[in-house]
Write a protein that holds these residues in place. Structure first.
Motif, short mmCIF file in Angstrom:
data_model
loop_
_atom_site.label_atom_id
_atom_site.label_comp_id
_atom_site.label_asym_id
_atom_site.label_seq_id
_atom_site.Cartn_x
_atom_site.Cartn_y
_atom_site.Cartn_z
N GLY A 112 3.80 0.18 -14.02
CA GLY A 112 2.36 0.22 -13.00
C GLY A 112 1.55 1.23 -13.67
O GLY A 112 0.25 0.94 -13.06
N THR A 113 1.89 2.02 -14.38
CA THR A 113 1.10 3.25 -14.70
C THR A 113 0.29 3.15 -16.13
O THR A 113 -0.41 3.78 -16.32
N GLY A 114 0.68 2.18 -16.78
CA GLY A 114 -0.05 1.95 -17.83
C GLY A 114 -0.56 0.35 -17.99
O GLY A 114 -0.27 -0.45 -17.21
N PHE A 115 -1.46 -0.06 -18.78
CA PHE A 115 -2.35 -1.21 -19.02
C PHE A 115 -1.50 -2.32 -19.78
O PHE A 115 -1.87 -3.40 -19.64
N SER A 116 -0.55 -1.95 -20.53
CA SER A 116 0.26 -2.85 -21.60
C SER A 116 1.76 -3.15 -20.87
O SER A 116 2.31 -3.86 -21.60
N SER A 117 1.96 -2.70 -19.81
CA SER A 117 3.19 -3.04 -19.19
C SER A 117 3.41 -4.78 -19.13
O SER A 117 4.57 -5.15 -19.35
N LEU A 118 2.38 -5.43 -19.03
CA LEU A 118 2.50 -7.01 -18.83
C LEU A 118 2.91 -7.50 -20.32
O LEU A 118 3.90 -8.47 -20.55
N VAL A 119 2.24 -6.80 -21.43
CA VAL A 119 2.58 -7.27 -22.71
C VAL A 119 4.02 -6.90 -22.88
O VAL A 119 4.71 -7.70 -23.75
N GLN A 134 4.75 7.43 -7.92
CA GLN A 134 3.65 7.62 -7.18
C GLN A 134 3.39 6.39 -6.53
O GLN A 134 2.57 6.57 -5.24
N PHE A 135 3.91 5.14 -6.75
CA PHE A 135 3.47 4.16 -5.51
C PHE A 135 4.48 4.01 -4.62
O PHE A 135 4.07 3.74 -3.57
N VAL A 136 5.89 4.41 -4.78
CA VAL A 136 6.80 4.50 -4.04
C VAL A 136 6.40 5.72 -2.87
O VAL A 136 6.67 5.54 -1.75
N ALA A 137 5.99 6.80 -3.34
CA ALA A 137 5.66 7.84 -2.39
C ALA A 137 4.61 7.64 -1.45
O ALA A 137 4.60 7.99 -0.22
N GLY A 144 -1.49 1.77 0.15
CA GLY A 144 -0.05 2.03 -0.84
C GLY A 144 0.79 0.88 -0.59
O GLY A 144 1.46 0.36 -1.63
N SER A 145 1.13 0.53 0.65
CA SER A 145 1.99 -0.72 0.80
C SER A 145 1.53 -2.07 0.22
O SER A 145 2.44 -2.69 -0.39
N ARG A 146 0.16 -2.11 0.16
CA ARG A 146 -0.29 -3.51 -0.43
C ARG A 146 -0.11 -3.38 -1.76
O ARG A 146 0.39 -4.43 -2.49
N LEU A 147 -0.42 -2.49 -2.57
CA LEU A 147 -0.28 -2.17 -4.01
C LEU A 147 1.19 -2.39 -4.25
O LEU A 147 1.55 -2.99 -5.01
N LEU A 148 2.15 -1.75 -3.45
CA LEU A 148 3.62 -1.76 -3.81
C LEU A 148 4.04 -2.87 -3.65
O LEU A 148 4.80 -3.67 -4.43
N GLN A 149 3.90 -3.75 -2.58
CA GLN A 149 4.20 -5.11 -2.32
C GLN A 149 3.60 -6.05 -3.14
O GLN A 149 4.39 -6.90 -3.88
N ALA A 150 2.46 -5.92 -4.04
CA ALA A 150 1.97 -6.69 -5.07
C ALA A 150 2.84 -6.50 -6.47
O ALA A 150 2.90 -7.44 -6.92
N LEU A 151 3.23 -5.36 -6.52
CA LEU A 151 3.86 -4.79 -7.81
C LEU A 151 5.49 -5.70 -7.54
O LEU A 151 5.85 -6.45 -8.57
N LEU A 152 5.91 -5.56 -6.46
CA LEU A 152 7.26 -6.23 -6.23
C LEU A 152 7.21 -7.53 -6.31
O LEU A 152 8.03 -8.31 -6.89
N ALA A 153 5.96 -8.22 -5.91
CA ALA A 153 5.76 -9.71 -5.67
C ALA A 153 5.78 -10.06 -7.24
O ALA A 153 6.30 -11.43 -7.42
N PHE A 154 5.01 -9.42 -7.93
CA PHE A 154 4.98 -9.78 -9.43
C PHE A 154 6.31 -9.69 -10.07
O PHE A 154 6.62 -10.72 -10.83
N ALA A 155 7.18 -8.79 -9.95
CA ALA A 155 8.37 -8.62 -10.43
C ALA A 155 9.16 -10.04 -10.04
O ALA A 155 9.96 -10.41 -10.82
#
Length: 211
Positions: A112-119, A134-137, A144-155
């Motif tokens: 989540g900290t870099g732009f090329s993670s998806l690649v 930083q997202f967990v904290a 913060g919860s929305r962003l974190l849940q979005a990352l988890l949904a993507f995973a």
């Protein structure tokens, strides 16, 4: 000194490679000892950019397996920082592919900290995503919860397990588990322990965990 203090200072120095070798040797030694006492978990090891470009890495690992035969490749997860993948990707992909074929697992660190993670998720055999601290904290805030849940949904869409870095409380861990986190890392689990205390710590940890 914390790793954040000394690791950047030796990032491009040959001393880093020696340090990595020392850590790897200790990990094999410790896992072998733990296996003798019934512990069957696995250990995550950070690989630097220099490690991933070193053609002798596979033979070095083979020598450690020969010395500690109870340690199998699936007992090791290699964590890769996104910064280690930003330059000259081809030799890194070759090394990771060969290690994956041998049975080692790979995790993408600080996701989540870099732009090329998806690649990297597309081009590398990543079996685990580590959500940056930083997202967990910031899990308790609305944004913060929305962003974190979005990352988890993507995973979850990719069917890749996730580990939340920097877990500070079991309350936080329960909330993250409801959102889809499949693993935790942080002081809520344990502060760093001497290797010889891990086996005796494990049963107490298991008893303290929620269902």
């Amino acid at each position: 000194m914390s790793p954040k203090e000394f690791l950047p200072a030796i990032a491009q120095h040959h001393l880093l490679r020696k340090l990595d070798d020392r850590v790897m040797r200790l990990v094999f030694q410790d896992i072998s000892h733990w296996h003798q006492h019934g512990w069957t978990g696995h250990v995550a090891i950070n690989l630097s950019y220099m490690d991933l470009r070193d053609p002798s890495l596979l033979s070095l690992l083979a020598s450690y397996h020969q010395q500690w035969p109870s340690v199998k490749p699936h007992a090791l997860t290699f964590e890769i920082l996104e910064s280690a993948l930003l330059v000259d990707m081809d030799p890194v992909k070759q090394t990771v592919s060969k290690l994956d074929q041998c049975g080692y697992h790979f995790a993408l660190d600080d996701f989540g900290t870099g732009f090329s993670s998806l690649v990297h998720l597309r081009e590398l055999p990543i079996r685990q995503i580590k959500i940056d601290i930083q997202f967990v904290a910031d899990w308790a805030s609305i944004a913060g919860s929305r962003l974190l849940q979005a990352l988890l949904a993507f995973a979850q869409t990719l069917h890749v397990p996730t580990v939340a870095e920097g877990l500070e409380s079991l309350e936080q861990g329960r909330a993250l588990a409801r959102w889809g986190v499949t693993g935790w890392q942080g002081y809520a689990i344990s502060y760093p322990l001497p290797a010889h205390e891990v086996v005796s710590w494990q049963p107490h940890f298991d008893d303290s965990m929620p269902d």
